[in-house]
Motif scaffolding. Sequence first.
Motif, PDB file in Angstrom:
ATOM      1  N   SER A  87      26.779  32.040  42.702  1.00 33.38           N
ATOM      2  CA  SER A  87      26.545  31.937  41.255  1.00 33.38           C
ATOM      3  C   SER A  87      27.872  32.667  40.588  1.00 33.38           C
ATOM      4  N   ASN A  88      28.303  33.781  41.247  1.00 33.29           N
ATOM      5  CA  ASN A  88      29.371  34.525  40.549  1.00 33.29           C
ATOM      6  C   ASN A  88      30.635  34.125  41.306  1.00 33.29           C
ATOM      7  N   SER A  89      31.008  33.006  41.793  1.00 32.85           N
ATOM      8  CA  SER A  89      31.981  32.551  42.590  1.00 32.85           C
ATOM      9  C   SER A  89      33.205  32.124  41.174  1.00 32.85           C
ATOM     10  N   ARG A  90      34.388  32.768  41.747  1.00 36.99           N
ATOM     11  CA  ARG A  90      35.485  32.095  40.903  1.00 36.99           C
ATOM     12  C   ARG A  90      36.713  31.798  41.624  1.00 36.99           C
ATOM     13  N   LEU A  91      37.564  31.058  41.207  1.00 42.09           N
ATOM     14  CA  LEU A  91      38.890  31.167  41.646  1.00 42.09           C
ATOM     15  C   LEU A  91      39.797  32.218  41.079  1.00 42.09           C
ATOM     16  N   SER A  92      40.218  32.968  41.838  1.00 42.12           N
ATOM     17  CA  SER A  92      40.871  34.173  40.971  1.00 42.12           C
ATOM     18  C   SER A  92      42.186  33.792  40.523  1.00 42.12           C
ATOM     19  N   CYS A  93      42.697  32.759  40.715  1.00 41.31           N
ATOM     20  CA  CYS A  93      43.890  32.093  40.083  1.00 41.31           C
ATOM     21  C   CYS A  93      43.472  31.610  38.624  1.00 41.31           C
ATOM     22  N   GLN A  94      42.209  31.331  38.239  1.00 40.89           N
ATOM     23  CA  GLN A  94      41.817  30.860  37.004  1.00 40.89           C
ATOM     24  C   GLN A  94      41.321  32.236  36.117  1.00 40.89           C
ATOM     25  N   VAL A  95      41.449  33.322  36.729  1.00 43.00           N
ATOM     26  CA  VAL A  95      40.830  34.588  35.954  1.00 43.00           C
ATOM     27  C   VAL A  95      42.150  35.259  35.357  1.00 43.00           C
ATOM     28  N   PHE A  96      42.365  35.282  34.158  1.00 43.10           N
ATOM     29  CA  PHE A  96      43.554  36.015  33.748  1.00 43.10           C
ATOM     30  C   PHE A  96      43.118  37.259  33.122  1.00 43.10           C
ATOM     31  N   ILE A  97      43.823  38.422  33.470  1.00 38.48           N
ATOM     32  CA  ILE A  97      43.188  39.589  33.278  1.00 38.48           C
ATOM     33  C   ILE A  97      43.467  39.961  31.699  1.00 38.48           C
ATOM     34  N   THR A  98      42.749  40.456  31.114  1.00 39.16           N
ATOM     35  CA  THR A  98      42.688  40.954  29.747  1.00 39.16           C
ATOM     36  C   THR A  98      42.042  42.521  29.727  1.00 39.16           C
ATOM     37  N   GLU A  99      42.402  43.172  28.549  1.00 38.09           N
ATOM     38  CA  GLU A  99      41.451  44.299  28.306  1.00 38.09           C
ATOM     39  C   GLU A  99      40.112  44.487  28.497  1.00 38.09           C
ATOM     40  N   ALA A 100      39.360  43.022  28.283  1.00 33.89           N
ATOM     41  CA  ALA A 100      37.964  42.851  28.277  1.00 33.89           C
ATOM     42  C   ALA A 100      37.447  43.153  29.813  1.00 33.89           C
ATOM     43  N   LEU A 101      38.339  42.939  30.792  1.00 32.18           N
ATOM     44  CA  LEU A 101      38.278  43.115  32.128  1.00 32.18           C
ATOM     45  C   LEU A 101      38.440  44.131  32.776  1.00 32.18           C
ATOM     46  N   ASP A 102      38.968  45.168  31.944  1.00 34.75           N
ATOM     47  CA  ASP A 102      39.441  46.396  32.467  1.00 34.75           C
ATOM     48  C   ASP A 102      38.389  47.166  33.552  1.00 34.75           C
ATOM     49  N   GLY A 103      38.625  47.319  34.509  1.00 31.52           N
ATOM     50  CA  GLY A 103      37.757  47.827  35.552  1.00 31.52           C
ATOM     51  C   GLY A 103      36.982  46.742  36.486  1.00 31.52           C
ATOM     52  N   ILE A 104      37.326  45.598  36.297  1.00 31.00           N
ATOM     53  CA  ILE A 104      36.595  44.389  37.052  1.00 31.00           C
ATOM     54  C   ILE A 104      36.631  44.733  38.230  1.00 31.00           C
ATOM     55  N   VAL A 105      35.540  44.346  38.970  1.00 33.37           N
ATOM     56  CA  VAL A 105      35.057  44.379  40.340  1.00 33.37           C
ATOM     57  C   VAL A 105      35.013  43.173  41.072  1.00 33.37           C
ATOM     58  N   VAL A 106      35.601  42.800  42.333  1.00 36.62           N
ATOM     59  CA  VAL A 106      35.466  41.365  42.852  1.00 36.62           C
ATOM     60  C   VAL A 106      35.250  41.770  44.315  1.00 36.62           C
TER      61      VAL A 106
END
Length: 84
Positions: free
Chosen positions: A56-75
């Motif tokens: 349910s928490n799967s994503r394709l990382s090429c479609q995840v564009f890093i922004t300040e809101a994602l600072d500290g993201i854990v994958v």
Amino acid sequence: MDCALDNGVVGIEAQCGGACLCSTCHCYVEAPWFGRLPSMIDDEQALLQYLDDCRSNSRLSCQVFITEALDGIVVHIPERQWNQ
Ligand code: FES
């Protein structure tokens, strides 16, 4: 995906170069960051549905564009990808 490639993260191959065609950039995004991601495009959903290890928490990382809101993201990388 670019961050992973730039930093040599094992298990992110990105064979299609981010064109949303291969799913070799699959990852699991932990809460709360998963909820901060933009919605998936149809192509991403279509690719993910064919993966045996899709969650349910799967994503394709090429479609995840890093922004300040994602600072500290854990994958996490699916075992199948780093265990080859
Ligand atoms: S790099 Fe191919 S789908 Fe993400």
